[in-house]
Design a protein around this motif. Structure first.
Motif, mmCIF file in Angstrom:
data_model
loop_
_atom_site.group_PDB
_atom_site.id
_atom_site.type_symbol
_atom_site.label_atom_id
_atom_site.label_comp_id
_atom_site.label_asym_id
_atom_site.label_seq_id
_atom_site.Cartn_x
_atom_site.Cartn_y
_atom_site.Cartn_z
ATOM 1 N N ALA A 35 -0.895 -18.837 -9.206
ATOM 2 C CA ALA A 35 -1.764 -18.162 -8.243
ATOM 3 C C ALA A 35 -1.293 -18.367 -6.810
ATOM 4 N N ASP A 36 -0.763 -19.548 -6.511
ATOM 5 C CA ASP A 36 -0.265 -19.799 -5.163
ATOM 6 C C ASP A 36 0.844 -18.815 -4.801
ATOM 7 N N ASP A 37 1.735 -18.537 -5.744
ATOM 8 C CA ASP A 37 2.807 -17.577 -5.504
ATOM 9 C C ASP A 37 2.258 -16.165 -5.304
ATOM 10 N N GLN A 38 1.210 -15.840 -6.052
ATOM 11 C CA GLN A 38 0.673 -14.478 -6.027
ATOM 12 C C GLN A 38 -0.160 -14.186 -4.787
ATOM 13 N N CYS A 39 -0.529 -15.220 -4.033
ATOM 14 C CA CYS A 39 -1.391 -15.018 -2.865
ATOM 15 C C CYS A 39 -0.787 -14.050 -1.854
ATOM 16 N N ALA A 40 0.538 -14.072 -1.696
ATOM 17 C CA ALA A 40 1.194 -13.147 -0.773
ATOM 18 C C ALA A 40 0.889 -11.700 -1.123
ATOM 19 N N GLY A 41 0.615 -11.452 -2.402
ATOM 20 C CA GLY A 41 0.320 -10.095 -2.849
ATOM 21 C C GLY A 41 -0.920 -9.498 -2.209
ATOM 22 N N GLN A 42 -1.836 -10.336 -1.719
ATOM 23 C CA GLN A 42 -3.023 -9.795 -1.054
ATOM 24 C C GLN A 42 -2.628 -8.975 0.166
ATOM 25 N N THR A 43 -1.718 -9.519 0.972
ATOM 26 C CA THR A 43 -1.283 -8.795 2.168
ATOM 27 C C THR A 43 -0.333 -7.664 1.810
ATOM 28 N N TYR A 44 0.527 -7.869 0.834
ATOM 29 C CA TYR A 44 1.401 -6.782 0.395
ATOM 30 C C TYR A 44 0.571 -5.563 -0.021
ATOM 31 N N LEU A 45 -0.496 -5.811 -0.743
ATOM 32 C CA LEU A 45 -1.360 -4.715 -1.189
ATOM 33 C C LEU A 45 -2.094 -4.070 -0.017
ATOM 34 N N ASP A 46 -2.565 -4.880 0.931
ATOM 35 C CA ASP A 46 -3.222 -4.317 2.118
ATOM 36 C C ASP A 46 -2.256 -3.421 2.893
ATOM 37 N N LEU A 47 -1.016 -3.866 3.014
ATOM 38 C CA LEU A 47 -0.025 -3.071 3.747
ATOM 39 C C LEU A 47 0.375 -1.827 2.955
ATOM 40 N N TYR A 48 0.355 -1.926 1.646
ATOM 41 C CA TYR A 48 0.626 -0.753 0.798
ATOM 42 C C TYR A 48 -0.449 0.308 1.005
ATOM 43 N N LEU A 49 -1.679 -0.113 1.141
ATOM 44 C CA LEU A 49 -2.766 0.842 1.357
ATOM 45 C C LEU A 49 -2.619 1.546 2.702
ATOM 46 N N LEU A 50 -2.009 0.885 3.685
ATOM 47 C CA LEU A 50 -1.766 1.518 4.983
ATOM 48 C C LEU A 50 -0.547 2.440 4.949
ATOM 49 N N ASP A 51 0.420 2.082 4.128
ATOM 50 C CA ASP A 51 1.668 2.857 4.023
ATOM 51 C C ASP A 51 2.218 2.638 2.617
ATOM 52 N N PRO A 52 1.895 3.547 1.681
ATOM 53 C CA PRO A 52 2.179 3.309 0.256
ATOM 54 C C PRO A 52 3.649 3.408 -0.137
ATOM 55 N N LYS A 53 4.429 2.445 0.319
ATOM 56 C CA LYS A 53 5.824 2.353 -0.091
ATOM 57 C C LYS A 53 5.881 1.498 -1.355
ATOM 58 N N PRO A 54 6.450 2.014 -2.420
ATOM 59 C CA PRO A 54 6.360 1.332 -3.723
ATOM 60 C C PRO A 54 6.935 -0.077 -3.736
ATOM 61 N N GLU A 55 7.940 -0.343 -2.911
ATOM 62 C CA GLU A 55 8.532 -1.679 -2.922
ATOM 63 C C GLU A 55 7.543 -2.760 -2.481
ATOM 64 N N ARG A 56 6.496 -2.367 -1.761
ATOM 65 C CA ARG A 56 5.548 -3.346 -1.248
ATOM 66 C C ARG A 56 4.728 -4.003 -2.354
ATOM 67 N N ILE A 57 4.531 -3.302 -3.457
ATOM 68 C CA ILE A 57 3.714 -3.888 -4.529
ATOM 69 C C ILE A 57 4.480 -4.011 -5.844
ATOM 70 N N ARG A 58 5.759 -3.733 -5.782
ATOM 71 C CA ARG A 58 6.591 -3.772 -6.999
ATOM 72 C C ARG A 58 6.480 -5.113 -7.720
ATOM 73 N N ASP A 59 6.731 -6.194 -7.019
ATOM 74 C CA ASP A 59 6.779 -7.504 -7.671
ATOM 75 C C ASP A 59 5.392 -8.062 -7.988
ATOM 76 N N ILE A 60 4.443 -7.870 -7.087
ATOM 77 C CA ILE A 60 3.111 -8.422 -7.359
ATOM 78 C C ILE A 60 2.467 -7.687 -8.533
ATOM 79 N N LYS A 61 2.675 -6.396 -8.645
ATOM 80 C CA LYS A 61 2.116 -5.654 -9.778
ATOM 81 C C LYS A 61 2.792 -6.101 -11.086
ATOM 82 N N TYR A 62 4.087 -6.285 -11.051
ATOM 83 C CA TYR A 62 4.806 -6.747 -12.239
ATOM 84 C C TYR A 62 4.264 -8.102 -12.697
#
Length: 381
Positions: A114-141
Motif C-alpha cells: 500500500a505504501d508503494d501504491q499511495c503515489a497512485g492517488q496523485t497520478y489518478l488525480d492528474l489523469y482526471l485533469l489530463d487523461p494521458k494513459p501513461e499516468r495510470i498505467r502502472d497503478i492500474k496494473y
C-alpha cells in the motif's frame, strides 16, 4: 459487560467534552478564509523552495526515491490545495514528480504494498485533469493484479488503509466497476475484523490498534490500550477520501460511514485542552504533548463531516476551530516550516522528542496532512 460499560463511558465522556468544548472555545473562531489560505501558501511555498526538484531522492538514514509514501501524502495535500487555490505551479510540480518517476511505483508495478501504491492517488488525480494513459498505467496494473488475486491480508497495518483505499475507490469510480470496491472491502474487512486475531478495530473504544504488535495484552504505561494518534488519523483520512470518491450506491458505503462516525465521536472526549491530540490517544503521560500530523488528520475528518452534513456544525466547529488555531499559531514557523510533527514510526515513542523546532526524518507527510486539513476548512461556510 466490558463493551457495554466502555460504550456508556464513551457516551458520557462525549457529552462532557462536547458541552465543555463549546463553552471553552466559543470565542476561538477560525480566521477568515484568506488568512487560512495565506498560512497554507506559506507552508507549501517553504516546502517547494526546499525541494525545487520534485524528483530528487530523499536521504535520511539511507537514500530513497521520492515516490515513496511520505512524499505521496504531501502530493495528496498539494492536489487538495490546488482545488481551492488554482495555481498552475502546483500542477507543474506534481506533474514533474510523476514524470521524474515515469509514473511508476516505488517497487515496480507488481508491488502489492500500500505504501508503494499511495503515489497512485496523485497520478489518478492528474489523469482526471489530463487523461494521458501513461499516468495510470502502472497503478492500474498493480491494483488490477490484486483485484484478480484471492489474497486479502495485505493491509496488515492501519496506515495502509489511507495509502491504498482511495486508489481502489478512484479506479472503481473511473471505470464504473464494482470489482474494485469489493476487493477494497475484502482487504479492509480483513484488517478490521481478522488481522492480529480479532481485527485491528476495537468497536468498544471506536479506535484502531496500529498492527498486531499492539493488540491486547499489549498495554500503555497507564494500563490503557495503545491507540496511536497518526495511525488512527490515517484511518479517518482513508474513510473520508473513500466516501468522498464513491458514489452513494457503492457497495459497503454505509459501513465505512458508520465506522467513520464512531471514530469521530470517540475522538472528541480525548482532545487535549490546548486543541491537539496526544500521540497516545488514551495515555496522556506516554510522550504527551503537541503533535501536528495526527491532529491535522482529525481536523480534516471533522471538517469534511461538517461540510457533508454528517456532523453537527454547532458541536464540531468549535472543536475544529480550537485545533486549527492551535496549529496555525503554535506550530507554523514564520518561514513556513511546520513544527511539532512526529517522525516516521508506528507508536508514541517513535520520532521523539516532538517539539516546535524538531525536524522529523521526513517533513513532507506532515505538511500533506496539514494541507488536507486547511483546504477542507476553506470549504466550510
Amino acid at each position: 459487560m466490558k463493551n457495554k460499560f466502555s460504550s456508556l463511558r464513551q457516551i458520557l465522556l462525549l457529552s462532557l467534552a462536547i458541552f465543555g468544548s463549546v463553552s471553552i472555545v466559543q470565542a476561538q473562531r477560525l480566521p477568515k478564509k484568506n488568512q487560512v489560505l495565506q498560512t497554507l501558501r506559506l507552508t507549501n511555498d517553504y516546502f517547494m523552495k526546499t525541494w525545487p526538484d520534485p524528483g530528487k531522492e530523499i536521504t535520511t538514514n539511507k537514500t530513497r526515491p521520492s515516490n515513496l509514501w511520505t512524499r505521496a501524502v504531501y502530493y495528496e495535500g498539494l492536489m487538495a490545495l490546488y482545488a481551492v487555490d488554482k495555481q498552475q505551479k502546483y500542477i507543474n510540480y506534481a506533474v514533474g514528480w510523476g514524470q521524474k518517476h515515469n509514473w511508476g511505483l516505488r517497487n515496480g508495478r507488481d508491488t502489492r504494498d500500500a505504501d508503494d501504491q499511495c503515489a497512485g492517488q496523485t497520478y489518478l488525480d492528474l489523469y482526471l485533469l489530463d487523461p494521458k494513459p501513461e499516468r495510470i498505467r502502472d497503478i492500474k496494473y498493480s491494483v488490477d493484479a490484486m483485484v484478480n488475486s484471492p489474497k486479502i491480508d495485505d493491509w496488515h497495518w492501519i496506515d495502509a488503509l489511507q495509502m491504498a483505499m482511495p486508489v481502489f475507490a478512484r479506479l472503481g469510480n473511473l471505470y464504473k466497476d464494482n470489482a474494485y470496491y469489493e476487493k477494497m472491502y475484502a482487504l479492509y474487512n480483513h484488517s478490521k475484523t481478522v488481522q492480529g486475531g480479532n481485527g485491528l478495530y476495537n468497536p468498544a473504544d471506536a479506535l484502531w490498534w496500529r498492527d498486531k504488535d499492539f493488540v491486547p495484552p499489549y498495554k500503555e504505561p497507564n494500563g490503557e490500550d495503545c491507540y496511536w494518534s497518526r495511525g488512527n488519523g490515517w484511518v479517518v483520512a482513508a474513510l473520508v477520501r473513500v466516501l468522498d470518491i464513491m458514489p452513494k450506491n457503492a457497495p459497503h458505503r454505509e459501513e465505512y460511514q458508520k465506522t467513520y462516525l464512531e471514530m469521530i465521536h470517540a475522538l472528541v472526549p480525548i482532545q487535549r485542552p490546548d486543541g491537539y491530540w496526544n500521540v497516545s490517544l488514551h495515555d496522556t503521560t506516554h510522550f504527551g504533548g503537541k503533535e501536528v500530523s495526527g491532529t491535522a488528520l482529525f481536523i480534516y475528518g471533522m471538517a469534511w463531516g461538517v461540510n457533508n452534513g454528517l456532523l453537527d456544525a454547532k458541536i464540531y466547529k468549535p472543536i475544529i476551530d480550537k485545533s486549527w488555531n492551535a496549529i496555525a499559531k503554535e506550530a507554523v514557523h514564520p518561514n513556513g516550516f511546520l513544527g511539532y510533527v512526529q517522525g516516521t514510526g508506528k507508536e508514541p515513542k517513535d520520532g521523539q522528542p516532538v517539539t516546535y523546532s524538531s525536524k522529523p526524518d521526513f517533513e513532507d507527510y506532515g505538511l500533506g496532512c496539514f494541507l488536507l486539513a486547511g483546504t477542507e476548512l476553506m470549504k466550510m461556510k
